[in-house]
Design a protein around this motif. Structure first.
Motif, short mmCIF file in Angstrom:
data_model
loop_
_atom_site.label_atom_id
_atom_site.label_comp_id
_atom_site.label_asym_id
_atom_site.label_seq_id
_atom_site.Cartn_x
_atom_site.Cartn_y
_atom_site.Cartn_z
N LEU A 120 24.76 37.35 24.72
CA LEU A 120 25.75 36.85 24.89
C LEU A 120 26.90 36.48 25.60
CD1 LEU A 120 28.01 37.55 20.97
CD2 LEU A 120 25.88 35.28 21.61
N ARG A 121 27.05 37.13 26.77
CA ARG A 121 27.51 36.86 28.12
C ARG A 121 26.26 35.86 29.05
NH1 ARG A 121 30.03 41.45 31.85
NH2 ARG A 121 31.57 42.28 30.06
N GLU A 122 25.22 36.01 28.49
CA GLU A 122 24.28 35.24 29.16
C GLU A 122 24.11 33.73 28.35
OE1 GLU A 122 22.24 35.42 31.72
OE2 GLU A 122 23.93 37.23 32.32
N VAL A 123 24.46 33.83 26.97
CA VAL A 123 24.35 32.42 26.38
C VAL A 123 25.70 31.97 27.13
CG1 VAL A 123 24.70 31.62 24.42
CG2 VAL A 123 23.68 33.80 24.47
N GLN A 124 26.62 32.56 26.80
CA GLN A 124 28.36 31.71 27.58
C GLN A 124 27.92 31.27 29.26
OE1 GLN A 124 30.47 35.49 26.80
NE2 GLN A 124 30.36 35.16 24.79
N ARG A 125 27.13 31.99 29.59
CA ARG A 125 27.14 31.46 31.04
C ARG A 125 26.23 30.22 30.99
NH1 ARG A 125 26.32 37.06 32.33
NH2 ARG A 125 27.78 37.60 33.42
N GLU A 126 25.04 29.90 29.86
CA GLU A 126 24.39 28.76 30.48
C GLU A 126 25.49 27.67 29.44
OE1 GLU A 126 21.83 29.54 27.70
OE2 GLU A 126 20.22 31.58 28.93
N ARG A 127 26.41 28.25 28.79
CA ARG A 127 27.24 26.50 28.06
C ARG A 127 28.24 26.37 28.82
NH1 ARG A 127 27.84 24.08 22.79
NH2 ARG A 127 26.97 25.89 22.09
N LEU A 128 29.28 27.90 29.71
CA LEU A 128 30.33 26.88 30.45
C LEU A 128 30.14 27.51 32.20
CD1 LEU A 128 32.82 29.17 28.24
CD2 LEU A 128 31.97 26.82 28.21
N GLY A 129 29.12 27.84 32.15
CA GLY A 129 28.81 28.18 33.48
C GLY A 129 29.43 29.70 34.13
N GLU A 130 29.67 29.54 35.62
CA GLU A 130 29.88 30.19 35.75
C GLU A 130 31.30 31.12 35.69
OE1 GLU A 130 28.47 33.69 36.78
OE2 GLU A 130 27.05 32.46 36.68
N VAL A 131 31.67 31.80 34.98
CA VAL A 131 33.49 32.49 33.97
C VAL A 131 33.01 34.02 34.26
CG1 VAL A 131 33.07 30.35 32.29
CG2 VAL A 131 32.30 32.63 31.62
N ARG A 132 34.80 34.43 34.12
CA ARG A 132 35.04 35.51 34.28
C ARG A 132 34.75 36.32 33.38
NH1 ARG A 132 40.63 38.67 36.27
NH2 ARG A 132 40.02 40.51 36.42
N HIS A 133 34.33 36.99 33.02
CA HIS A 133 33.97 38.01 31.62
C HIS A 133 34.69 39.63 31.93
CE1 HIS A 133 30.28 35.53 30.40
NE2 HIS A 133 30.70 36.50 29.25
N LEU A 134 34.87 40.24 31.05
CA LEU A 134 36.09 41.52 30.63
C LEU A 134 35.46 42.65 29.69
CD1 LEU A 134 39.81 40.10 31.35
CD2 LEU A 134 38.28 40.28 32.38
N ALA A 135 35.29 43.40 29.69
CA ALA A 135 35.07 44.39 28.89
C ALA A 135 35.99 44.61 27.64
CB ALA A 135 35.11 45.87 29.67
N SER A 136 37.61 44.61 28.34
CA SER A 136 38.51 44.60 27.41
C SER A 136 39.43 44.22 27.27
CB SER A 136 38.80 46.44 26.40
OG SER A 136 39.09 46.15 27.95
N ALA A 137 40.51 43.88 25.86
CA ALA A 137 41.58 43.02 26.37
C ALA A 137 42.33 43.88 27.94
CB ALA A 137 42.26 43.12 25.63
N ASP A 138 42.18 44.47 28.10
CA ASP A 138 43.10 45.68 28.98
C ASP A 138 42.95 45.40 30.11
OD1 ASP A 138 43.90 47.75 27.28
OD2 ASP A 138 42.28 49.12 26.81
N GLU A 139 41.69 44.50 30.56
CA GLU A 139 41.41 44.58 31.93
C GLU A 139 41.87 42.55 32.05
OE1 GLU A 139 37.58 43.66 32.99
OE2 GLU A 139 36.77 46.28 32.17
#
Length: 352
Positions: A120-139
């Motif tokens: 899903l991270r790849e799907v999100q990049r395809e739609r939104l471009g380069e975005v910051r991905h976090l593993a959890s809310a703690d980040e």
């Protein structure tokens, strides 16, 4: 048996029955066979459809509500614009388009998506471009946080307890002659009243995530909007599976069906209040969207040639469709104006 069912059965043979929380987490997030690790679950070709996939109206109004909260708090910058469990990125895409009409917010906001699934991270990049991905809310960074969570908390692992003569017995997943089956562990004492046979659910992960989000907002400013199906101080068995847009036995196809449970908003509100933020009582999704102008927006889209706009509006807001089953709740800092469409909960954390 699915490949994941065989792995789970082997684990149970080796170490004994597992909790529903362990079962849900394994089914959804196993790196090789987990549901979210292996597929795009949304849309007609998937297993379910969420509000952002039904109409852009939903995401636009969520974005504008967060934008108004940003304005009301003095236009802080920089800020984090975050979404946990963002699916295909449809909701965030609509939010970003809507907030472009608010001078300064797009420049101030850095998008952060909390996503565990590499697919899903790849799907999100395809739609939104380069975005910051976090593993959890703690980040999440220590700065003002404006967050939207739609159908995120329902997928967090739950535990279930059933009332028996000797107390509350946790429901666990074990093995029967024909595969996986539910059973009961040894009874324990819980501070809950109930009759024999009653079932209660607990989602420790939900309260933990809410505590992190609310603590950021209490300390640095911002707002969060939580939309999900559920209620207040829920009771009963809501553990469910959805596969190919139809309900099925949650133990039938591990790793190949979406597993969820109704969200109990009461402990989420209590966690937010304990973290120092203000929480609202949940309101019906339909009422909230209408209060923000959903009907007028749908009519404008219809006038512009969107033939499905009014049908989508009805699906999102009618009581007999998504309008009442789904609830919305907001979090904001002490002393700040309420998020549009919400009123502060007038209870302390122990009462919530």
């Amino acid at each position: 048996m699915t490949p994941l069912a065989r792995l789970i059965a082997g684990r149970i043979r080796a170490t004994g029955p597992i909790t529903l929380a362990d079962y849900m987490e394994t089914c959804l997030l196993h790196p090789q066979h987990g549901y979210y690790a292996t597929r795009d679950p949304l849309g007609e070709a998937g297993d379910f459809t969420t509000a952002p996939e039904i109409s852009q109206i939903f995401g636009e109004l969520c974005g504008l509500a967060l934008a108004q909260a940003w304005l009301d708090q003095g236009r802080p910058a920089p800020v984090t614009l975050a979404e946990p469990g963002p699916g295909r990125g449809t909701l965030m895409g609509d939010v970003l388009r809507a907030i472009r009409s608010v001078p300064g917010l797009t420049e101030a906001a850095q998008v952060a998506l909390i996503e565990a699934s590499p697919h899903l991270r790849e799907v999100q990049r395809e739609r939104l471009g380069e975005v910051r991905h976090l593993a959890s809310a703690d980040e999440l960074p220590p700065e003002p946080l404006f967050l939207i969570a739609n159908e995120f908390f329902d997928a967090l692992p739950i535990r279930q307890f059933q009332r028996v003569e000797a107390g509350w017995a946790e429901r666990v997943v074990g093995l029967g002659t024909d595969g996986l089956r539910l059973g009961l562990a040894q009874p324990v004492q819980l501070p809950r009243a109930g009759r024999i046979g009653d079932i209660v659910e607990d989602c420790p992960a939900g309260a933990a995530v809410m505590s992190v989000i609310a603590a950021r907002i209490a300390a640095h400013g911002g707002a969060a909007i939580i939309v999900d199906y559920g209620g207040w101080n829920g009771f009963g068995d809501t553990f469910q599976a959805l596969r190919r847009h139809a309900p099925e036995d949650p133990l039938a196809h591990p790793g190949e069906a979406d597993l969820t449970a109704h969200v109990d908003f009461a402990p989420l509100a209590a966690a937010a209040i304990r973290a120092g933020a203000v929480a609202s009582r949940p309101v019906h999704q339909g009422d909230w969207l209408i209060s923000l102008g959903a009907e007028a927006r749908a009519q404008r889209l219809a006038d512009a040639g969107d033939r499905g706009a009014m049908a989508a509006f009805r699906r999102l807001t009618r009581a007999d469709e998504m309008g009442h089953l789904f609830k919305a709740m907001a979090i904001w800092p002490q002393g700040a104006p309420a998020v549009p469409g919400f009123d502060a909960l007038r209870l302390n954390a122990d009462d919530a």
